[in-house]
Design an enzyme around this catalytic site. Sequence first.
Site, PDB file in Angstrom:
ATOM      1  N   ASN A 147     -11.432 -50.702  -5.895  1.00  0.00           N
ATOM      2  CA  ASN A 147     -12.103 -51.958  -5.504  1.00  0.00           C
ATOM      3  C   ASN A 147     -13.298 -52.330  -6.386  1.00  0.00           C
ATOM      4  O   ASN A 147     -13.437 -53.464  -6.804  1.00  0.00           O
ATOM      5  CB  ASN A 147     -12.488 -51.915  -4.021  1.00  0.00           C
ATOM      6  CG  ASN A 147     -13.367 -50.745  -3.677  1.00  0.00           C
ATOM      7  OD1 ASN A 147     -13.453 -49.762  -4.415  1.00  0.00           O
ATOM      8  ND2 ASN A 147     -14.028 -50.824  -2.544  1.00  0.00           N
ATOM      9  N   SER A 222     -10.011 -43.652   0.735  1.00  0.00           N
ATOM     10  CA  SER A 222      -9.630 -43.792   2.142  1.00  0.00           C
ATOM     11  C   SER A 222      -9.878 -42.494   2.920  1.00  0.00           C
ATOM     12  O   SER A 222      -9.921 -41.409   2.343  1.00  0.00           O
ATOM     13  CB  SER A 222      -8.152 -44.172   2.233  1.00  0.00           C
ATOM     14  OG  SER A 222      -7.378 -43.108   1.727  1.00  0.00           O
ATOM     15  N   THR A 223      -9.981 -42.625   4.222  1.00  0.00           N
ATOM     16  CA  THR A 223     -10.233 -41.463   5.072  1.00  0.00           C
ATOM     17  C   THR A 223      -9.096 -40.434   4.996  1.00  0.00           C
ATOM     18  O   THR A 223      -9.374 -39.240   4.843  1.00  0.00           O
ATOM     19  CB  THR A 223     -10.512 -41.926   6.518  1.00  0.00           C
ATOM     20  OG1 THR A 223     -11.712 -42.716   6.482  1.00  0.00           O
ATOM     21  CG2 THR A 223     -10.707 -40.756   7.468  1.00  0.00           C
ATOM     22  N   THR A 225      -7.115 -39.657   2.538  1.00  0.00           N
ATOM     23  CA  THR A 225      -7.217 -38.907   1.281  1.00  0.00           C
ATOM     24  C   THR A 225      -8.428 -37.976   1.324  1.00  0.00           C
ATOM     25  O   THR A 225      -8.363 -36.827   0.870  1.00  0.00           O
ATOM     26  CB  THR A 225      -7.301 -39.864   0.070  1.00  0.00           C
ATOM     27  OG1 THR A 225      -6.219 -40.784   0.139  1.00  0.00           O
ATOM     28  CG2 THR A 225      -7.224 -39.115  -1.239  1.00  0.00           C
ATOM     29  N   GLU A 243     -17.115 -40.434   0.473  1.00  0.00           N
ATOM     30  CA  GLU A 243     -17.440 -41.811   0.891  1.00  0.00           C
ATOM     31  C   GLU A 243     -16.126 -42.473   1.263  1.00  0.00           C
ATOM     32  O   GLU A 243     -15.321 -42.798   0.389  1.00  0.00           O
ATOM     33  CB  GLU A 243     -18.119 -42.571  -0.258  1.00  0.00           C
ATOM     34  CG  GLU A 243     -19.468 -42.024  -0.664  1.00  0.00           C
ATOM     35  CD  GLU A 243     -20.570 -42.308   0.349  1.00  0.00           C
ATOM     36  OE1 GLU A 243     -20.304 -42.929   1.400  1.00  0.00           O
ATOM     37  OE2 GLU A 243     -21.702 -41.888   0.091  1.00  0.00           O
ATOM     38  N   CYS A 277     -15.972 -51.301   0.756  1.00  0.00           N
ATOM     39  CA  CYS A 277     -16.015 -50.318   1.852  1.00  0.00           C
ATOM     40  C   CYS A 277     -16.947 -50.777   2.961  1.00  0.00           C
ATOM     41  O   CYS A 277     -16.600 -50.736   4.128  1.00  0.00           O
ATOM     42  CB  CYS A 277     -16.450 -48.965   1.328  1.00  0.00           C
ATOM     43  SG  CYS A 277     -17.991 -49.026   0.423  1.00  0.00           S
ATOM     44  N   GLU A 451     -24.902 -40.871  -1.006  1.00  0.00           N
ATOM     45  CA  GLU A 451     -25.141 -41.161  -2.421  1.00  0.00           C
ATOM     46  C   GLU A 451     -26.453 -41.929  -2.521  1.00  0.00           C
ATOM     47  O   GLU A 451     -26.953 -42.461  -1.545  1.00  0.00           O
ATOM     48  CB  GLU A 451     -24.018 -42.046  -2.976  1.00  0.00           C
ATOM     49  CG  GLU A 451     -22.677 -41.347  -3.072  1.00  0.00           C
ATOM     50  CD  GLU A 451     -21.666 -42.208  -3.825  1.00  0.00           C
ATOM     51  OE1 GLU A 451     -21.622 -42.141  -5.054  1.00  0.00           O
ATOM     52  OE2 GLU A 451     -20.947 -42.963  -3.155  1.00  0.00           O
TER      53      GLU A 451
HETATM   54  P1  NAD Z   1      -7.160 -43.990  -1.761  1.00  0.00           P
HETATM   55  O1  NAD Z   1      -7.679 -42.929  -0.867  1.00  0.00           O
HETATM   56  O2  NAD Z   1      -5.759 -44.400  -1.656  1.00  0.00           O
HETATM   57  O3  NAD Z   1      -7.367 -43.585  -3.288  1.00  0.00           O
HETATM   58  C1  NAD Z   1      -8.643 -43.246  -3.791  1.00  0.00           C
HETATM   59  C2  NAD Z   1      -8.476 -42.291  -4.954  1.00  0.00           C
HETATM   60  O4  NAD Z   1      -7.914 -41.072  -4.486  1.00  0.00           O
HETATM   61  C3  NAD Z   1      -7.558 -42.779  -6.060  1.00  0.00           C
HETATM   62  O5  NAD Z   1      -8.129 -42.402  -7.306  1.00  0.00           O
HETATM   63  C4  NAD Z   1      -6.281 -42.000  -5.802  1.00  0.00           C
HETATM   64  O6  NAD Z   1      -5.520 -41.799  -6.965  1.00  0.00           O
HETATM   65  C5  NAD Z   1      -6.849 -40.684  -5.324  1.00  0.00           C
HETATM   66  N1  NAD Z   1      -5.933 -39.836  -4.553  1.00  0.00           N
HETATM   67  C6  NAD Z   1      -4.788 -40.186  -3.929  1.00  0.00           C
HETATM   68  N2  NAD Z   1      -4.266 -39.088  -3.306  1.00  0.00           N
HETATM   69  C7  NAD Z   1      -5.104 -38.052  -3.542  1.00  0.00           C
HETATM   70  C8  NAD Z   1      -5.121 -36.687  -3.156  1.00  0.00           C
HETATM   71  N3  NAD Z   1      -4.163 -36.154  -2.410  1.00  0.00           N
HETATM   72  N4  NAD Z   1      -6.157 -35.924  -3.559  1.00  0.00           N
HETATM   73  C9  NAD Z   1      -7.159 -36.438  -4.299  1.00  0.00           C
HETATM   74  N5  NAD Z   1      -7.191 -37.735  -4.702  1.00  0.00           N
HETATM   75  C10 NAD Z   1      -6.174 -38.535  -4.326  1.00  0.00           C
HETATM   76  O7  NAD Z   1      -8.150 -45.231  -1.561  1.00  0.00           O
HETATM   77  P2  NAD Z   1      -8.050 -46.668  -2.250  1.00  0.00           P
HETATM   78  O8  NAD Z   1      -6.914 -47.400  -1.592  1.00  0.00           O
HETATM   79  O9  NAD Z   1      -8.079 -46.538  -3.729  1.00  0.00           O
HETATM   80  O10 NAD Z   1      -9.431 -47.316  -1.822  1.00  0.00           O
HETATM   81  C11 NAD Z   1      -9.610 -48.017  -0.636  1.00  0.00           C
HETATM   82  C12 NAD Z   1     -10.326 -47.162   0.370  1.00  0.00           C
HETATM   83  O11 NAD Z   1     -11.538 -46.672  -0.180  1.00  0.00           O
HETATM   84  C13 NAD Z   1     -10.740 -47.925   1.603  1.00  0.00           C
HETATM   85  O12 NAD Z   1     -10.511 -47.154   2.752  1.00  0.00           O
HETATM   86  C14 NAD Z   1     -12.245 -48.114   1.418  1.00  0.00           C
HETATM   87  O13 NAD Z   1     -12.966 -48.314   2.600  1.00  0.00           O
HETATM   88  C15 NAD Z   1     -12.609 -46.851   0.731  1.00  0.00           C
HETATM   89  N6  NAD Z   1     -13.874 -46.988   0.018  1.00  0.00           N
HETATM   90  C16 NAD Z   1     -14.983 -46.365   0.532  1.00  0.00           C
HETATM   91  C17 NAD Z   1     -16.210 -46.518  -0.076  1.00  0.00           C
HETATM   92  C18 NAD Z   1     -17.455 -45.848   0.462  1.00  0.00           C
HETATM   93  O14 NAD Z   1     -18.465 -45.801  -0.249  1.00  0.00           O
HETATM   94  N7  NAD Z   1     -17.447 -45.325   1.672  1.00  0.00           N
HETATM   95  C19 NAD Z   1     -16.312 -47.306  -1.234  1.00  0.00           C
HETATM   96  C20 NAD Z   1     -15.156 -47.925  -1.729  1.00  0.00           C
HETATM   97  C21 NAD Z   1     -13.941 -47.749  -1.093  1.00  0.00           C
END
Ligand code: NAD
Length: 470
Positions: A147, A222-223, A225, A243, A277, A451
């Site tokens: 994002n 995402s939660t 992951t 995060e 997020c 952070e």
């Molecule tokens: P995602 O969890 O699908 O992917 C995030 C990252 O994790 C990617 O680089 C992906 O390749 C990697 N990944 C996938 N499977 C993995 C595994 N088994 N082990 C380790 N890494 C793995 O999330 P997304 O769809 O890219 O992002 C959207 C989500 O991120 C939303 O839920 C959003 O709220 C959250 N987000 C949170 C914050 C925060 O600061 N809290 C900030 C931005 C986004």
Amino acid sequence: MNIQNSLLIDGAQVIGTGASFSVINPATEETLCLCNMASSDQLDQAVAAARRAFPAWSQTPDAERSRFMHQIADRIEANAEELATIIVKEQGKPMALAQLEVGAAAGWTRYNADLEIPEQVFEDSDNRYVKEHRKPLGVVASITPWNWPLMIAIWHIMPALRTGNTVICKPSGMTPLNTLRLVEIMNEVLPKGVVNSVMGEAEIGNAISGHTGINKVIFTGSTPTGQRIMVNASNTLKRLTLELGGNDAAIVLPGSDVDAIAEGIFNTAFINMGQTCAALKRLYVHESQYEEMCKKLADIAAQQVVDDGLKPETTFGPVQNANQYRLVSELVEDACKNGGRIICGGKALEGLGYFYPPTIVADVLNGIRLVDEEQFGPVLPVIPYTDVDQAVQMANDSKFGLGGSVWGADLELADRVAQQLECGSVWINNHAEVLPHIPFGGSKMSGVGVEFGIAGLLEYTQLQVINTQK
Ligand code: NAD
């Protein structure tokens, strides 16, 4: 533009030897670049390079590390146009927002460069002198989402470097190109092996979180992951900052000036097409002002120009990927089946590109998917309430606890309500504002650790106590 798709390991560009995948432009659905994931051997090589670079980097004097980081900020600024264009093409956001992302990346880098690492004295008595010493952890792996890909990579990398760690970056496969270029730019300045990049999704992610050569994972995503990473990291007791997802509630107090606050509510709900997020994701409005607020938000939505982020007139880009685009449509359809009333938007645009207009859905309550789940897209449910206690109870009725907000002119009441919200940050008359000197992190299922600021910086260090008998 020459878009590069190679990994950077030990200061050298290498093509991944894992499976290939396409990076898609969400505004056109065209393939921007064909990339290759890193193999597990290449991940091992990156970890070995980061471990080799660690002794010299961790012993580099503070002032020198800080100078390196300012040089990186200079290089980001010098390459700002190229970085912003890559972000628009692979992520979809309008150019002005991409420029803001690059500017924030440079600003965050300079802020971290100038941070002092604090060390307390716990006791200085006749018998003993006891002090805190902060040591780097070793190799830090950064795993980022799609994002705000460049800014979040900087959020991860800079405090790690400032405190003397070396780094492996793994960007999201949806938006890897800006981070690959960033790591290349950093390597124009840094000693080899200090920052390395690899590509891949779950397979390489699992290998990172279980790797014995990696000391910490900083993850934004995402939660589910995050939960997977926590399980995998347990074999090595890796340090973790997670995060994760959010479903931020905002409560508009009775008697608010709707005209004065509607723009702020719209902007913080739909920032980056809702793919943020800590965006405002559920809006609770007192029944006395409910219709007025819905109408005002629809008026602001009608002013948006939904189009390719490269066009100068665009204010609202596409959803970043096909899955998220489908999810938004699905949640809106489900809300309509459950009594939801579309105030504006509500239907994907026809033609190429994952375009979904800003959408307001009224007459929904907790218990339907659009309100209970993280939509992470351009749709905002507006929920009526009858008294403030009920609004607080509905706001807290969520497994997430990232952010929340209270809107109204009575700041004392707003503060009392803020204190009752179960989340890591509460904004009053604002939402989603993150700043380099203010700690940010989630409660409940939205994360572990924080952070930013000193609290964020210290998460990249090991506390050592040195106890001297006098
Ligand atoms: P995602 O969890 O699908 O992917 C995030 C990252 O994790 C990617 O680089 C992906 O390749 C990697 N990944 C996938 N499977 C993995 C595994 N088994 N082990 C380790 N890494 C793995 O999330 P997304 O769809 O890219 O992002 C959207 C989500 O991120 C939303 O839920 C959003 O709220 C959250 N987000 C949170 C914050 C925060 O600061 N809290 C900030 C931005 C986004």
